[in-house]
Design an enzyme around this catalytic site. Structure first.
Site, PDB file in Angstrom:
ATOM      1  N   GLY A  17       1.079  -1.200   0.061  1.00 15.80           N
ATOM      2  CA  GLY A  17      -0.021   0.055  -0.202  1.00 15.80           C
ATOM      3  C   GLY A  17       0.958   1.153   0.182  1.00 15.80           C
ATOM      4  N   SER A  18       0.263   2.203   0.734  1.00 16.29           N
ATOM      5  CA  SER A  18       0.835   3.588   0.617  1.00 16.29           C
ATOM      6  C   SER A  18       2.098   3.742   1.076  1.00 16.29           C
ATOM      7  CB  SER A  18       0.070   4.577   1.408  1.00 16.29           C
ATOM      8  OG  SER A  18      -1.254   4.422   1.042  1.00 16.29           O
ATOM      9  N   THR A  19       2.848   2.654   1.750  1.00 15.92           N
ATOM     10  CA  THR A  19       4.416   3.123   2.001  1.00 15.92           C
ATOM     11  C   THR A  19       5.157   3.003   0.707  1.00 15.92           C
ATOM     12  OG1 THR A  19       4.227   0.538   2.050  1.00 15.92           O
ATOM     13  CG2 THR A  19       4.053   1.591   4.222  1.00 15.92           C
TER      14      THR A  19
ATOM     15  N   LYS B 195       4.312   5.082  -1.512  1.00 20.48           N
ATOM     16  CA  LYS B 195       4.364   6.382  -1.985  1.00 20.48           C
ATOM     17  C   LYS B 195       5.846   7.155  -1.783  1.00 20.48           C
ATOM     18  CE  LYS B 195      -0.530   6.777  -1.889  1.00 20.48           C
ATOM     19  NZ  LYS B 195      -1.531   7.272  -0.678  1.00 20.48           N
TER      20      LYS B 195
END
Lengths: 269, 574
Positions: free
Chosen positions: B281-283, B285
């Site tokens: 997921g967003s890690t 980004k």
């Protein structure tokens, strides 16, 4: 002639003595070797024993066990950032040191409004300094309390003493009143207690007397001393992490031992 | 008298006899000589042999080798010398049913009373089986041995045999692995180091792992507490030294006890940190942003990207979890964890540069670590435009938590990627590594990570004084034909202290559920974040990171870029 006669004997001696000496040397060496082997065997056994004990200690004191005690039994939490000190200045800022003595010239130059407050802060400051010294002799507080419980029959006379010793144990809390209460208690001792007790008490309160010599003549205010309450808004003392001093005192260690005993007892069938 | 003559005329026999006597005497002499020579030779042979033995046997064997101090398998210790695995002489109880002296019923009853592992009927069956040897219990305690010995049955054999003991129990069990019944390593470092542990010249010296058992214990405790609290089905945690690549702690929960691995569930034996791959997921980004800054796609932190509405790409729609419905600049994209903004940046990057950067971080191969069981990442087969956009925020590519930890270490340590290791590395042994981003980009990433924890979704992870930075990541679990909206992988990847990064810490919870105090949220900010905060506060001082409320990363150029509506609650999370 004699030499000729004993020649053979001499030869025998010449042959036997070195042989014997050599034999003795080898015997000696063998004995030393055996001794050495024995010591080495003992070392080996000790090493094995150490290893076994280490293993047992390591297993009993495993991280899981320590975690359980820390978390469930003692409910310890990680120290917060404020409890870490980075330097001497920060450490010094924790102790409430007395204000520096203001020279008379400066005092005179100060406006009239602040003049009356001049002596007032200086007096408690002095006392506070004295009470900081009493921290060290606070150790013999326990013997005093014990003595008083043994000797004094009426509970009324025991109470002021306990109060007083409580005050002595926490000297930094309320310096000024404490000093007065102490002198009061001290002054009252000769009247009520036996001479032996009075002596003990005097030993315990010696620093207090040194702190407020002016109030030596104050009348014994027994009631005041009896009902001195512990300061209401007593702030919890800031505990600073000082790892070198060892985080566990004897009480905690005794507690751990008690729990360990209990657990071991419960595990047995 | 009766022989006056013989003296004169000696009979010829006697003369001959005298000659024979001389001859026989010389023969005897000769024989004696031979005998003597034989004796001398024998003595000489013995003396020579003794002398040879004295000279050739060399020094006396040392105590260590003589008395079995060298264990059959070397110890494994942690980086501070705490024993993690050790071979001990354990007692074993066995029975020879064919040599039984007492009635089997009596022995079975006594055994059942002492060893309640089996019933009396089972013991009876064993004793009547007539087999020659059956183990009743291995690794028995001395008290038990005493009781069994008191039965007085000669057919019961009490023996000592080497046993592998893991004194710390479940601690770091996935790192250690375990030995099977025959003493053969099956997994973990036991298997990796097998030759070294059993080599003749290496058995005396313990092998030091990079694990710190105190850190490991703290991480496991906090992660386990969160796992229980949020009813997660699993959890994984990592602490990695950003400069050396040493894994200071690695855990996979639920763990098992390597002393009795057969009692654990089979799926728990897999190491979730290195074997299982997840969409994190967003890690991701942060990784995308580092790539964009490094490759010049993002030139200014204040450049704004359109996040006013969900982004429609083909038949996909990219939405934000915390929609701001406005234009967001670069720090805001990360602080609010905007999928739309990240997707726009990834679109500008293009598939080639994205894939190349992921390859540089090793996302296309199993994690670089000693362990044998390593999961192969799920690498996109085809890089469509949507693929580029979704992998930018961690969907459509699945890697292990260790991949993420190594990547974060590279992002903050000045831009050098190094392989992870479970062995303690001396200062001179740290590999050169490969540069993935520049020092300047790395410094910018440190600022951005710290900003997310100060102002963004990572606020719950902040451990005061430890200058923690990082990124939350909440991903939905893929299932057949789409994503399961209520099965989440909540991850937090953090680094501390951000002003001089030393450790990456990752906490991942598998399918956490919201609780009352998280207002039903199961996202990373509410589940994995607090784990990080509590763990960092505990392990920081142990690892030599002293908390300070007066130090922090310089965020003066980024803070003005964050827009906050008037009257907004500055402490609100999510």
């Amino acid at each position: 002639m004699m030499a000729a006669r004993f020649r053979s004997v001499t030869w025998v001696a010449v042959a036997v003595v070195p042989a014997l000496a050599c034999y003795l040397v080898t015997q000696h060496v063998a004995a030393e070797r055996a001794q050495l082997a024995k010591v080495e065997r003992q070392i080996g056994q000790s090493r094995r024993a150490i290893r076994e004990l280490e293993t047992e200690l390591g297993t009993r004191g495993s991280m899981a066990q320590i975690e359980r005690w820390n978390g469930q039994t003692f409910a310890l939490a990680a120290p917060s950032a404020q409890q870490f000190i980075t330097g001497d200045v920060q450490l010094a800022s924790l102790s409430a040191l007395p204000a520096l003595p203001v020279p008379a010239v400066v005092m005179a130059a100060a406006p009239a409004a602040s003049a009356p407050s001049g002596p007032a802060p200086s007096a408690p400051a002095e006392v506070r300094q004295a009470t900081l010294e009493t921290v060290k002799p606070a150790a013999p507080v326990h013997p005093v309390r014990q003595a008083s419980f043994e000797q004094v029959k009426p509970a009324a006379s025991a109470r002021p003493l306990r109060e007083a010793s409580f005050e002595a144990a926490k000297p930094a809390a309320r310096p000024l009143r404490e000093a007065t209460s102490k002198t009061a208690a001290k002054a009252s001792t000769p009247a009520r207690a036996t001479p032996a007790k009075a002596e003990v008490r005097q030993v315990a309160f010696k620093p207090a007397r040194r702190a407020a010599p002016v109030e030596e003549e104050a009348q014994p205010l027994l009631r005041q001393a009896t009902y001195v309450k512990p300061p209401r808004e007593q702030k919890a003392p800031t505990k600073v992490a000082m790892l070198a001093n060892g985080p566990l005192d004897s009480r905690s260690l005794a507690e751990i031992g008690r729990i360990a005993n209990a657990e071991r007892g419960s595990r047995r069938p | 008298m009766n022989a006056p003559f013989p003296a004169i005329a000696a009979p010829p026999e006697r003369v001959r006899l005298a000659g024979a006597r001389v001859e026989s005497a010389s023969v005897a002499h000769f024989r004696l000589m031979v005998m003597m020579l034989l004796f001398i030779a024998a003595t000489a042979v013995i003396a020579g042999k003794l002398a040879w033995m004295a000279v050739a046997s060399g020094p006396a064997p040392t105590a260590a080798s003589t008395y079995g101090l060298i264990p059959p398998r070397a110890d494994i210790v942690d980086r501070n010398g705490v024993t993690l695995a050790r071979t001990i002489d354990a007692w074993s109880i066995a029975v020879h049913p064919d040599k039984l002296m007492n009635p089997p019923e009596v022995v079975a009853a006594k055994l059942a009373a002492i060893l309640p592992d089996r019933t009396e009927a089972e013991y009876l069956a064993i004793l009547k089986s007539g087999r020659s040897f059956v183990y009743l219990k291995r690794r028995a305690l001395p008290e038990l041995i005493k009781q069994v010995n008191a039965i007085g049955e000669p057919a019961i054999a009490l023996g000592r045999e080497p046993e592998r003991l893991y004194p710390q129990g479940n601690l770091a069990s996935h790192v250690m692995g375990w030995l099977d019944q025959d003493g053969k390593p099956t997994s973990g470092m036991e298997r990796v180091l097998d030759t070294r542990l059993t080599a003749d010249h290496g058995r005396g010296r313990p092998v030091a792992l990079s694990i710190d058992s105190r850190v490991q214990a703290a991480l496991e405790t906090e992660l386990n507490a969160a796992m229980v609290k949020h009813s997660a089905i699993g959890a994984s945690g990592l602490v990695l030294d950003v400069k050396t690549g040493e894994v200071v702690a690695m855990t996979s929960l639920p763990s098992f006890n390597p002393n009795a691995p057969s009692f654990g569930a089979v799926e728990d034996l897999a190491n979730k940190s290195t074997l299982n791959v997840y969409e994190l997921g967003s890690t991701f980004k942060m990784i995308t942003m580092a790539n964009a800054i490094e490759s010049g796609v993002v030139t200014s932190m204040s450049h704004r990207y359109d996040a006013t509405a969900p982004l429609q790409v083909g038949r996909f729609k990219i939405k934000d979890d915390h929609p701001q419905n406005r234009f967001l600049d670069v720090p805001e994209i990360l602080v609010h964890s905007s999928n739309i903004g990240t997707a726009r940046i990834a679109d500008a990057l293009g598939p080639e540069r994205t894939a190349a950067f992921f390859r540089k971080l090793g996302f296309d191969a199993p994690a670089d670590i000693e362990l044998g069981a390593k999961g192969r990442p799920l690498w996109p087969k085809f890089w469509a435009r949507t693929t580029t956009m979704t992998v930018a925020y961690g969907h459509g590519i699945a890697v292990t938590p260790l991949h993420l930890a190594s990547a974060y270490a590279a992002l903050v340590n000045g831009g050098v990627w190094r392989p992870a290791t479970l062995l303690k590395r001396a200062p001179g042994q740290v590999p050169e590594g490969r540069r993935v981003i520049s020092e300047a980009t790395s410094a910018r990433m440190r600022q951005l990570m710290r900003l997310v924890v100060m102002k963004g979704t990572g606020r719950k992870a902040d451990a005061p004084g430890f200058r923690l930075g990082g990124k939350t990541g909440t991903a939905e679990k893929p299932r057949a034909g789409g994503y399961a909206h209520h099965s989440l992988i909540s991850t937090f990847a953090g680094v501390f202290p951000m002003d001089a990064p030393r450790f990456v810490i990752i906490a991942m919870l598998d399918e956490p559920k919201g609780t009352a105090d998280t207002f039903g949220y199961a996202t990373a900010a509410w589940t994995a974040g607090p784990v990080i905060a509590r763990t960092v506060a505990r392990i920081g001082p142990l690892l030599g990171v002293m908390p300070s409320l007066t130090k922090d990363v310089d965020e003066s150029e980024l803070l003005p870029l964050l827009w906050e509506p008037k009257g907004a609650n500055p402490n609100a999370v999510e």
